[in-house]
Scaffold this motif. Structure first.
Motif, PDB file in Angstrom:
ATOM      1  N   GLN A   1      -4.894   9.568   4.679  1.00 42.70           N
ATOM      2  CA  GLN A   1      -5.264   9.104   3.242  1.00 42.70           C
ATOM      3  C   GLN A   1      -4.046   8.253   2.653  1.00 42.70           C
ATOM      4  O   GLN A   1      -3.714   8.365   1.932  1.00 42.70           O
ATOM      5  N   ARG A   2      -3.846   6.975   3.432  1.00 45.94           N
ATOM      6  CA  ARG A   2      -3.093   6.155   3.044  1.00 45.94           C
ATOM      7  C   ARG A   2      -3.461   4.774   3.295  1.00 45.94           C
ATOM      8  O   ARG A   2      -4.362   4.562   4.101  1.00 45.94           O
ATOM      9  N   TYR A   3      -2.833   3.789   2.622  1.00 45.02           N
ATOM     10  CA  TYR A   3      -2.929   2.315   2.840  1.00 45.02           C
ATOM     11  C   TYR A   3      -1.988   1.762   3.702  1.00 45.02           C
ATOM     12  O   TYR A   3      -0.783   2.104   3.795  1.00 45.02           O
ATOM     13  N   ARG A   4      -2.277   0.801   4.612  1.00 48.25           N
ATOM     14  CA  ARG A   4      -1.484   0.338   5.821  1.00 48.25           C
ATOM     15  C   ARG A   4      -1.338  -1.358   5.461  1.00 48.25           C
ATOM     16  O   ARG A   4      -2.696  -1.648   5.611  1.00 48.25           O
TER      17      ARG A   4
ATOM     18  N   GLU B   1       2.919   1.949   5.864  1.00 46.91           N
ATOM     19  CA  GLU B   1       2.131   2.872   5.071  1.00 46.91           C
ATOM     20  C   GLU B   1       2.522   3.406   3.894  1.00 46.91           C
ATOM     21  O   GLU B   1       3.764   3.575   3.756  1.00 46.91           O
TER      22      GLU B   1
ATOM     23  N   GLN C   1       1.121   5.770   0.439  1.00 47.47           N
ATOM     24  CA  GLN C   1       0.265   6.886  -0.348  1.00 47.47           C
ATOM     25  C   GLN C   1      -0.713   6.039  -1.457  1.00 47.47           C
ATOM     26  O   GLN C   1      -1.820   6.351  -1.926  1.00 47.47           O
ATOM     27  N   HIS C   2       0.226   5.073  -2.073  1.00 43.94           N
ATOM     28  CA  HIS C   2      -0.210   4.343  -3.349  1.00 43.94           C
ATOM     29  C   HIS C   2      -0.644   2.724  -2.616  1.00 43.94           C
ATOM     30  O   HIS C   2      -0.209   2.089  -1.919  1.00 43.94           O
ATOM     31  N   TYR C   3      -1.534   2.348  -3.382  1.00 45.74           N
ATOM     32  CA  TYR C   3      -1.771   0.853  -3.158  1.00 45.74           C
ATOM     33  C   TYR C   3      -0.916  -0.079  -3.733  1.00 45.74           C
ATOM     34  O   TYR C   3      -0.431  -0.107  -4.675  1.00 45.74           O
TER      35      TYR C   3
ATOM     36  N   ARG D   1      -8.860  -0.347   1.207  1.00 49.72           N
ATOM     37  CA  ARG D   1      -9.463   1.089   1.570  1.00 49.72           C
ATOM     38  C   ARG D   1      -8.568   1.733   2.552  1.00 49.72           C
ATOM     39  O   ARG D   1      -7.475   1.078   3.097  1.00 49.72           O
ATOM     40  N   ARG D   2      -8.569   3.001   2.360  1.00 49.20           N
ATOM     41  CA  ARG D   2      -7.629   3.800   3.237  1.00 49.20           C
ATOM     42  C   ARG D   2      -7.890   3.677   4.687  1.00 49.20           C
ATOM     43  O   ARG D   2      -8.920   3.466   5.348  1.00 49.20           O
TER      44      ARG D   2
ATOM     45  N   GLU E   1      -8.345   6.068   6.993  1.00 50.34           N
ATOM     46  CA  GLU E   1      -9.545   6.673   7.777  1.00 50.34           C
ATOM     47  C   GLU E   1     -10.727   5.977   7.485  1.00 50.34           C
ATOM     48  O   GLU E   1     -11.958   6.248   8.114  1.00 50.34           O
ATOM     49  N   GLU E   2     -10.736   5.027   6.459  1.00 47.28           N
ATOM     50  CA  GLU E   2     -12.148   4.414   6.302  1.00 47.28           C
ATOM     51  C   GLU E   2     -12.275   3.117   7.027  1.00 47.28           C
ATOM     52  O   GLU E   2     -13.262   2.276   6.769  1.00 47.28           O
TER      53      GLU E   2
END
Length: 382
Positions: free
Chosen positions: A347-350, A357, A359-361, A377-378, A380-381
């Protein structure tokens, strides 16, 4: 014969003048040498410290051309080439050093060791082995043996690796018993694969002598016994493994249960597995207990407790494999915890530029300061 004092009065000033003239000539020569050689050297050193390796190499080449007898410059240049991955040029530099007739034995060994490193980095393992073997008995003996040990392990020459490890241990370099035990275990597996069981027995015994507390010889010994249909002996061997190395015992827990069923020693096998589970709870041991009891893992009474203690996806999947009518709120909550824990890292942005990485954009990456490098998009998406 009478000594003429006039000659003494004349000779002393002449001798003094000749000595003074010689000293002046020597000083001029030293100053000339110091003026010609070090400029390029210090320039290269300065560039190297500033991480400008291309320019540093050019400066060192210039220094070597001005003073080809300076061995330290050759070593510095060869090491720079190796670090940059220009192994062919590094080899040429160090081979040029080795071909010099005025090189001292110490510098010769040093150049040979550098050449061996060049061959190793370039993947020329046969030439690297030859160079390292030529260094045995030299001041680089320990370094050469350590390099040979890694080389033999990489090329899977287990017997040579075992002999080299034993030589290092005899020299007091360190403890290599565990690595030697792995070498003999590999030799045992090779002997079994080629239908030489007696040779495999000897290799396993040697492995246990090299490292009496090692886990792998017990693992392989039990597997060989089980394969031969000697399941009771396999249980005895693996029971010793469970007492000494319960973590390694989890690797063969399923085989242990199968041997217990095969030889009819279910109660004894269950006791060993249960004691191991109490010491190190885990899904592999619980799966072996279920296998021994001849029931599904989802029906194992200790599964819910394990899932609550270790919220893993494997345990959650085993709970979900039960019919829904067996679930209650406790089961569902444990499954939610396991799924949430597994999903949290995703549930993170990379950042696409540096991999940072968060947790917030971020519109600008905090790691590399690149703009718009975070896909909206996170993980996992993606």
């Amino acid at each position: 014969m009478e000594f003429d004092l006039q000659w003494l009065l004349v000779g002393l000033p002449v001798a003094f003048a000749l000595g003074w003239l010689a000293s002046r000539l020597d000083l001029r020569q030293v100053r000339r040498e110091q003026h010609d050689a070090p400029k390029a050297y210090f320039k290269g050193l300065n560039l190297l410290l500033n991480e400008q390796q291309d320019k540093a190499i050019d400066a060192f080449i210039e220094a070597v051309q001005n003073d080809p007898d300076t061995t330290e410059l050759h070593f510095a240049l060869g090491n720079l080439f190796r670090r940059r991955g220009e192994f062919e040029r590094a080899v040429r530099v160090h081979e040029h050093l080795l071909n010099r007739a005025d090189l001292s034995p110490t510098e010769h060994d040093r150049a040979l060791y550098a050449l061996a490193q060049d061959f190793m980095k370039a993947g020329l393992f046969d030439r690297a082995e030859e160079a390292y073997r030529n260094l045995l008995g030299s001041p680089f003996d320990t370094e050469a043996r350590l390099a040979l040990l890694n080389l033999y392990e990489r090329s899977r020459d287990w017997r040579a690796a075992a002999e080299t490890g034993a030589a290092l241990e005899r020299s007091g370099t360190g403890s290599f018993g565990l690595r030697i035990a792995h070498h003999w275990c590999e030799l045992a597996l090779e002997a079994d694969a080629h239908g030489r069981p007696e040779e495999a027995d000897t290799a396993l015994q040697t492995a246990r002598e090299a490292a009496p507390d090692a886990a792998r010889p017990l693992v392989i010994a039990g597997q060989r016994l089980a394969k031969q249909g000697r399941h009771a002996e396999a249980l005895t061997t693996w029971s010793e493994l469970a007492l000494r190395h319960v973590d390694a015992f989890t690797l063969i827990a399923s085989d242990f249960a199968a041997s217990g069923l095969a030889c009819g020693q279910v109660a004894q096998a269950q006791q060993v597995l249960q004691e191991a589970y109490h010491r190190l709870p885990g899904l592999d041991l619980l799966r072996a207990l279920a296998k021994l009891a001849q029931r599904d893992l989802g029906s194992e009474p200790q599964l819910l407790e394990l899932l609550q203690r270790q919220p893993t996806l494997g345990a959650a999947l085993a709970v979900l494999s039960q019919p829904p009518q067996r679930w209650d709120e406790t089961h569902l909550q444990a499954v939610r915890t396991a799924v949430g824990r597994a999903a949290n890292p995703l549930q993170r942005y990379r950042c696409a530029a540096c991999g940072f990485e968060a947790q917030h954009y971020f519109w600008q990456c905090p790691g590399c300061l690149t703009w718009d490098s975070f896909p909206p998009r996170r993980i996992e998406e993606l």
